[in-house]
Each structure stands twice: as structure tokens, then as C-alpha cells.
Design a protein around this motif. Structure first.
Motif: not given
Ligand SMILES: CSC[C@H]1O[C@H](OP(=O)(O)O)[C@H](O)[C@@H]1O
Length: 352
Positions: A49-60, A90-106
Motif C-alpha cells: 500500500g503506497a502510504p504504508a510503504i512510504g512510512v516503512t521505508a522512512a523507518y528502514g 524494492s518496488r517501482p510504482t508507489a511514489v510514496n516510497l520515493f517521496w518518504a526517502l527524499e523527505r528523509m534525505e532532505k
């Protein structure tokens, strides 16, 4: 007694995930402490699920740099970027994954003056903030969606854009939980959603546990329930919305949108603004994940087709914006012309 499922929890300095590959028959919570194990959890869809993937990636990302020994920001940044890029694969389509990682990088860059140990704490706080914001965002989506719905309504949904795809409420299911709170009388029809069956295994589960009237239908029944006037609205989630309003979502969504338009039934997409990717111009530019053919022909350990049969298994499809009645976000309801209205939304809200 209603039961709420908690897909993600940060507890005792570990990430605890409800293993969604075991649902609906087993409720198994697993602890994660490494970026590698979190990459795998996203890949095999223990969390999805896009939002759940984003939150999980941030903790990851935090867990992946927690034990980094680099002292200078330059060296620490190289390690952080390596972990971020790894999780992004890990997965290419849900943009929340990249959005969360980018937010952590920033966040790391914005705090590059801190010593590394302090910076690690700031990154954990950012991951927790992303987590907490998601719940608030989804409730707002639900409130906005309710203005389009009414007591006594029949809603069809696809896949799972529910509490299990987020941290709470879901996106497409958010108005369902809020309508329940209001005591509305309504019915939900959940597409089982082959091949991973997120609809029957996850959406039906969470709605039943919440005491919501939900009926599972097979994916080839949507036209029938629409023709029988059982459906007054279709609400789905999204994995990535392009700048022109094209929507990538679970495979089968495109067909639903065509049916809904044929039967003059509103077709709504419920998603947080973090799922809108203004850098992706149209749906043609959205990478569509293709998954293991075994998901289609050997879902339960028994072949339903000849082994090694030729299988095409894209996990998502793209619904053209022309088929979308409205996009429901936490910041409001967006309609055509999507390209202009999404641009205005991002400029007015200073998002992204
Ligand atoms: C709000 S969840 C969005 C989206 O994610 C799901 O895909 P998957 O289960 O493969 O992660 C589905 O497309 C939902 O609509």
C-alpha cells in the motif's frame, strides 16, 4: 466488538509490521531492525500500500544508518544515500516510497551542521512524524470524501486502499470508517482483486472487523453489480498520480473506471498529496511493476495452470484522467482540468 488492525508500529526501537501475506488466517507481527529485512518485507508485500510503504521505508532508512560509524557529514551522507537507494529499489510504482526517502534525505541535508549522533535522532523523529501525519491525512481524506457520498449508498472498491495500506483509516476506505462513526447505513462491495487478493483477504477483513457491511465479489462481477444499481460510487486508492491526473493503481482499476463511466457511476480516487507526483508528466511515464508469474498460476501452492505457462503479471494499470470523476485528497477535492488544478494545488499549498 470491533477490532482495529495496526499494520505498522515503532516499538522498543524496532519496526513492528503485521505480516499481510499471512492474512486473513493468521495475525503475525514481525520485528524489523535492518534495512535489508525491510527491503524484503516491502518486496514480498508483508507490508504494502503506497502510504504504508512510504512510512516503512522512512523507518528502514533510519534503521539502515542507526549504527553507521561515519563521523563527518560527508561520509555519513554517502552511507545514508546508499541505504536510501537500496530501499528505493524494492518496488517501482508507489511514489510514496520515493517521496518518504527524499523527505528523509532532505531532513539530513537540512541538519548537516549537527554531529552525526544528533542527526540520527533527528532522522528518527522525521520518520515518526511521517508516520503520525499519515493518520491525520487519511482522516481528512475521509472527511472530504464524505461530502460526495450519502447515507444508504453502495460503494465498490478495488484491492486494498484501506487501513492496512496506510497507518490508519486508509484512503478509499477512510470515508467508510467515518460513515460508520456517523451511523450511516451503507454497503461496500470489495473486488477480490486477483492475483494477490488484497480485496478479499485484506479489505473484507478490515471492514468486517470494523462492523461494516462488506460483500466480496469476484473481479469479473463488477459490471453485474453496477447493472443491478447496487453501486452508487466507486472509490479506489492510488499508487502514483501523474501531473495530468492519470492514476496508477492496482491492476483492474482501469477496467472498473470504464465500467463506471458506462453506467454513469462516479469514479473517485482517494489519495494523499504525497501520492501525486508532479515530476511524472503523464501515466505513460509511470513505471509499472511486473511481478512473479507464480502469483497468478500458483497462488496457493497448487498450480491452476500448466507450470511454466506464459503469464503477464503487471501489478498495476493506468487509468486516464478522463475516466476519473474526482481525486479526493486531504487538501480538497480536485476535478478536471487536472493538470491545471493539481499545479494550482501544489503552488497554493507549497507542497513538494
Ligand atoms: C492507499 S494504498 C494504494 C494502493 O496500493 C495497493 O497496491 P499493493 O497492494 O500492490 O501495494 C493498491 O494498488 C492500492 O490501491
Amino acid at each position: 466488538m470491533e477490532t482495529e488492525l495496526k499494520p505498522i508500529e515503532w516499538k522498543n526501537h524496532k519496526l513492528v509490521l503485521l505480516d499481510q501475506t499471512r492474512l486473513p488466517n493468521e495475525m503475525v507481527y514481525e520485528e524489523f531492525e535492518t534495512a535489508e529485512s525491510i527491503w524484503d518485507a516491502i518486496k514480498v508485500m508483508k507490508v504494502r500500500g503506497a502510504p504504508a510503504i512510504g512510512v516503512t521505508a522512512a523507518y528502514g532508512l533510519y534503521l539502515g544508518i542507526r549504527d553507521a560509524t561515519e563521523n563527518s557529514f560527508e561520509d555519513f551522507w554517502k552511507e545514508l544515500k546508499k541505504v536510501s537507494d537500496f530501499l528505493a529499489s524494492s518496488r517501482p510504482t508507489a511514489v510514496n516510497l520515493f517521496w518518504a526517502l527524499e523527505r528523509m534525505e532532505k531532513t539530513a541535508i537540512a541538519n548537516n551542521h549537527l554531529d552525526v549522533s544528533e542527526l540520527k535522532n533527528v532522522l528518527l523523529k522525521e520518520a515518526i512524524k511521517i508516520h503520525k501525519e499519515d493518520e491525520i491525512t487519511n482522516r481528512k481524506i475521509g472527511e472530504n470524501a464524505l461530502t460526495l457520498l450519502h447515507d444508504g449508498i453502495g460503494i465498490l472498491t478495488h484491492c486494498n486502499a484501506g487501513a492496512l495500506a496506510t497507518t490508519k483509516y486508509g484512503t478509499a476506505t477512510a470515508p467508510m470508517y467515518l460513515a460508520k462513526e456517523k451511523g450511516w447505513n451503507f454497503k461496500v462491495y470489495a473486488d477480490e482483486t486477483r492475483p494477490r487478493l488484497q480485496g478479499s483477504a485484506l479489505t473484507a477483513l478490515e471492514l468486517q472487523l470494523a462492523g461494516i457491511d462488506v460483500t466480496i465479489i469476484t473481479d469479473n462481477m463488477a459490471a453485474t453489480v453496477m447493472s443491478q444499481r447496487k453501486v452508487n460510487a466507486v472509490i479506489v486508492g492510488a499508487d502514483r498520480i501523474a501531473a495530468n491526473g492519470d492514476v496508477a493503481n492496482k491492476i483492474g482499476t482501469l477496467g472498473l473506471s470504464i465500467l463506471a463511466n458506462y453506467y454513469n457511476i462516479p469514479f473517485y480516487v482517494a489519495a494523499p498529496t504525497s501520492t501525486i507526483d508532479m515530476k511524472t508528466k503523464t501515466g505513460k511515464d509511470i513505471p509499472i511493476e511486473e511481478r512473479d508469474p507464480e502469483e497468478v498460476i500458483n497462488r496457493f501452492g497448487q498450480y491452476t495452470a500448466l507450470k511454466n505457462s506464459k503469464v503477464y503479471n503487471p501489478a498495476f494499470d493506468v487509468t486516464p484522467h478522463e475516466n476519473v470523476t474526482a481525486i479526493i485528497t486531504e487538501k480538497g477535492i480536485i476535478r478536471e482540468p487536472y493538470e491545471k488544478n493539481l499545479k494550482d494545488l501544489f503552488e497554493e499549498s507549497k507542497i513538494g
